[in-house]
Motif scaffolding. Structure first.
Motif, PDB file in Angstrom:
ATOM      1  N   ASP A   1      -4.509   6.391  -1.473  1.00 23.07           N
ATOM      2  CA  ASP A   1      -5.228   5.161  -1.117  1.00 23.07           C
ATOM      3  C   ASP A   1      -5.067   4.118  -2.214  1.00 23.07           C
ATOM      4  O   ASP A   1      -6.043   3.626  -2.777  1.00 23.07           O
ATOM      5  CB  ASP A   1      -6.703   5.468  -0.870  1.00 23.07           C
ATOM      6  CG  ASP A   1      -7.404   4.330  -0.141  1.00 23.07           C
ATOM      7  OD1 ASP A   1      -6.698   3.497   0.462  1.00 23.07           O
ATOM      8  OD2 ASP A   1      -8.644   4.265  -0.183  1.00 23.07           O
ATOM      9  N   GLU A   2      -3.814   3.792  -2.517  1.00 26.35           N
ATOM     10  CA  GLU A   2      -3.530   2.769  -3.519  1.00 26.35           C
ATOM     11  C   GLU A   2      -2.977   1.533  -2.833  1.00 26.35           C
ATOM     12  O   GLU A   2      -2.004   1.610  -2.089  1.00 26.35           O
ATOM     13  CB  GLU A   2      -2.511   3.297  -4.536  1.00 26.35           C
ATOM     14  CG  GLU A   2      -3.027   4.458  -5.356  1.00 26.35           C
ATOM     15  CD  GLU A   2      -1.976   4.974  -6.320  1.00 26.35           C
ATOM     16  OE1 GLU A   2      -0.892   4.363  -6.412  1.00 26.35           O
ATOM     17  OE2 GLU A   2      -2.236   5.996  -6.976  1.00 26.35           O
ATOM     18  N   SER A   3      -3.597   0.394  -3.060  1.00 30.03           N
ATOM     19  CA  SER A   3      -3.167  -0.854  -2.452  1.00 30.03           C
ATOM     20  C   SER A   3      -3.250  -1.979  -3.468  1.00 30.03           C
ATOM     21  O   SER A   3      -4.003  -1.903  -4.449  1.00 30.03           O
ATOM     22  CB  SER A   3      -4.041  -1.202  -1.238  1.00 30.03           C
ATOM     23  OG  SER A   3      -3.958  -0.204  -0.243  1.00 30.03           O
TER      24      SER A   3
ATOM     25  N   HIS B   1      -3.331  10.859   2.148  1.00 30.11           N
ATOM     26  CA  HIS B   1      -4.343  11.079   1.118  1.00 30.11           C
ATOM     27  C   HIS B   1      -4.152  10.170  -0.095  1.00 30.11           C
ATOM     28  O   HIS B   1      -4.818  10.347  -1.116  1.00 30.11           O
ATOM     29  CB  HIS B   1      -4.320  12.545   0.690  1.00 30.11           C
ATOM     30  CG  HIS B   1      -4.499  13.498   1.835  1.00 30.11           C
ATOM     31  ND1 HIS B   1      -5.650  13.547   2.580  1.00 30.11           N
ATOM     32  CD2 HIS B   1      -3.646  14.396   2.396  1.00 30.11           C
ATOM     33  CE1 HIS B   1      -5.522  14.449   3.524  1.00 30.11           C
ATOM     34  NE2 HIS B   1      -4.311  14.973   3.440  1.00 30.11           N
TER      35      HIS B   1
ATOM     36  N   THR C   1       0.836  -1.193   0.000  1.00 30.43           N
ATOM     37  CA  THR C   1       0.000   0.000   0.000  1.00 30.43           C
ATOM     38  C   THR C   1       0.874   1.247   0.000  1.00 30.43           C
ATOM     39  O   THR C   1       1.994   1.231   0.519  1.00 30.43           O
ATOM     40  CB  THR C   1      -0.941   0.027   1.228  1.00 30.43           C
ATOM     41  OG1 THR C   1      -1.795   1.190   1.146  1.00 30.43           O
ATOM     42  CG2 THR C   1      -0.161   0.061   2.532  1.00 30.43           C
TER      43      THR C   1
ATOM     44  N   ARG D   1      -0.680   3.977   1.150  1.00 34.02           N
ATOM     45  CA  ARG D   1      -1.331   4.734   2.220  1.00 34.02           C
ATOM     46  C   ARG D   1      -0.405   4.800   3.418  1.00 34.02           C
ATOM     47  O   ARG D   1       0.248   3.823   3.786  1.00 34.02           O
ATOM     48  CB  ARG D   1      -2.657   4.062   2.592  1.00 34.02           C
ATOM     49  CG  ARG D   1      -3.467   4.868   3.580  1.00 34.02           C
ATOM     50  CD  ARG D   1      -4.772   4.179   3.904  1.00 34.02           C
ATOM     51  NE  ARG D   1      -5.478   4.899   4.958  1.00 34.02           N
ATOM     52  CZ  ARG D   1      -6.317   4.323   5.816  1.00 34.02           C
ATOM     53  NH1 ARG D   1      -6.560   3.026   5.727  1.00 34.02           N
ATOM     54  NH2 ARG D   1      -6.921   5.036   6.736  1.00 34.02           N
TER      55      ARG D   1
ATOM     56  N   HIS E   1      -2.412  -1.690   6.126  1.00 25.09           N
ATOM     57  CA  HIS E   1      -2.883  -2.635   5.106  1.00 25.09           C
ATOM     58  C   HIS E   1      -3.528  -3.825   5.824  1.00 25.09           C
ATOM     59  O   HIS E   1      -2.827  -4.681   6.364  1.00 25.09           O
ATOM     60  CB  HIS E   1      -1.703  -3.097   4.259  1.00 25.09           C
ATOM     61  CG  HIS E   1      -2.097  -3.867   3.043  1.00 25.09           C
ATOM     62  ND1 HIS E   1      -2.904  -3.345   2.055  1.00 25.09           N
ATOM     63  CD2 HIS E   1      -1.783  -5.123   2.636  1.00 25.09           C
ATOM     64  CE1 HIS E   1      -3.077  -4.243   1.104  1.00 25.09           C
ATOM     65  NE2 HIS E   1      -2.417  -5.324   1.431  1.00 25.09           N
TER      66      HIS E   1
END
Length: 198
Positions: free
Chosen positions: A36-38, A34, A17, A19, A69
């Motif tokens: 939010d890619e996982s 800010h 992630t 994040r 995560h």
């Protein structure tokens, strides 16, 4: 297999992630609160199985902040099923009392990011709570019995801010650090490993 910075181990490094609870000055992955890619767990599991089949025998998890995560324990368990050793790199602020219990038996080494003195650490992390909260959280890790150490990022702000091993105040008598050359343009840094006794 030749001896390198990771010894004789072949390490699969994953960033599940981007994040993160911090927006560090030296973050080369542009992670932050800010973002939010996982990556989905099935994809990560598949990568672990494939890597093990190719001879990789260790999994290193960083990010972003891996503790944000939710599938992290499942990812570590997948690596364990393949006979891999595991490490997790964290900023340490989210290591509440329940967290070490979730990781016990799944992680071999917990690497806590540390940037020199409390003052330089806070400057690099852009969060006034970052050092004090991380320091307070370490007690739960000590009590859990999980092996842990510190990852030290060498920057123009931290290169002269500490003497000896960066983790000496937090973990007297033992520890490790890894110095990473920082690129001011945010490109992935070149790493060099240095182990020291504190």
């Amino acid at each position: 297999m030749t001896e390198g910075l990771t010894g004789s181990r072949s390490v699969l490094q994953v960033h599940p992630t981007r994040r993160c609870n911090l927006s560090c000055r030296h973050c080369y992955s542009s992670s932050g609160p800010h973002v939010d890619e996982s990556l989905p767990l099935p994809l990560l599991r598949g990568a672990v199985v494939e890597a093990a089949g190719l001879g990789y025998d260790a999994l290193g998890v960083s990010g972003g902040e891996p503790l944000l995560h939710p599938p992290l324990p499942a990812l570590l368990a997948a690596a364990r099923e393949q006979g891999m050793r595991t490490t997790v790199t964290t900023n340490g602020m989210l290591l509440t009392e329940r967290r070490p219990a979730e990781l016990t038996g799944l992680v071999d080494v917990l690497a806590v990011s540390l940037d020199g003195t409390p003052e330089s650490h806070v400057r690099m992390r852009r969060d006034a709570r970052s050092f004090a909260l991380m320091e307070r959280r370490l007690q739960a890790v000590r009590e859990s019995g999980i092996a842990f150490g510190f990852v030290f990022t060498l920057t123009q702000f931290t290169s002269t801010s500490s003497t000896g091993c960066p983790g000496s105040r937090l973990m007297p008598g033992r520890g490790f650090s890894r110095s990473i050359r920082w690129s001011p343009r945010g490109t992935p840094p070149n790493s060099s490993t240095a182990r020291c006794r504190t």
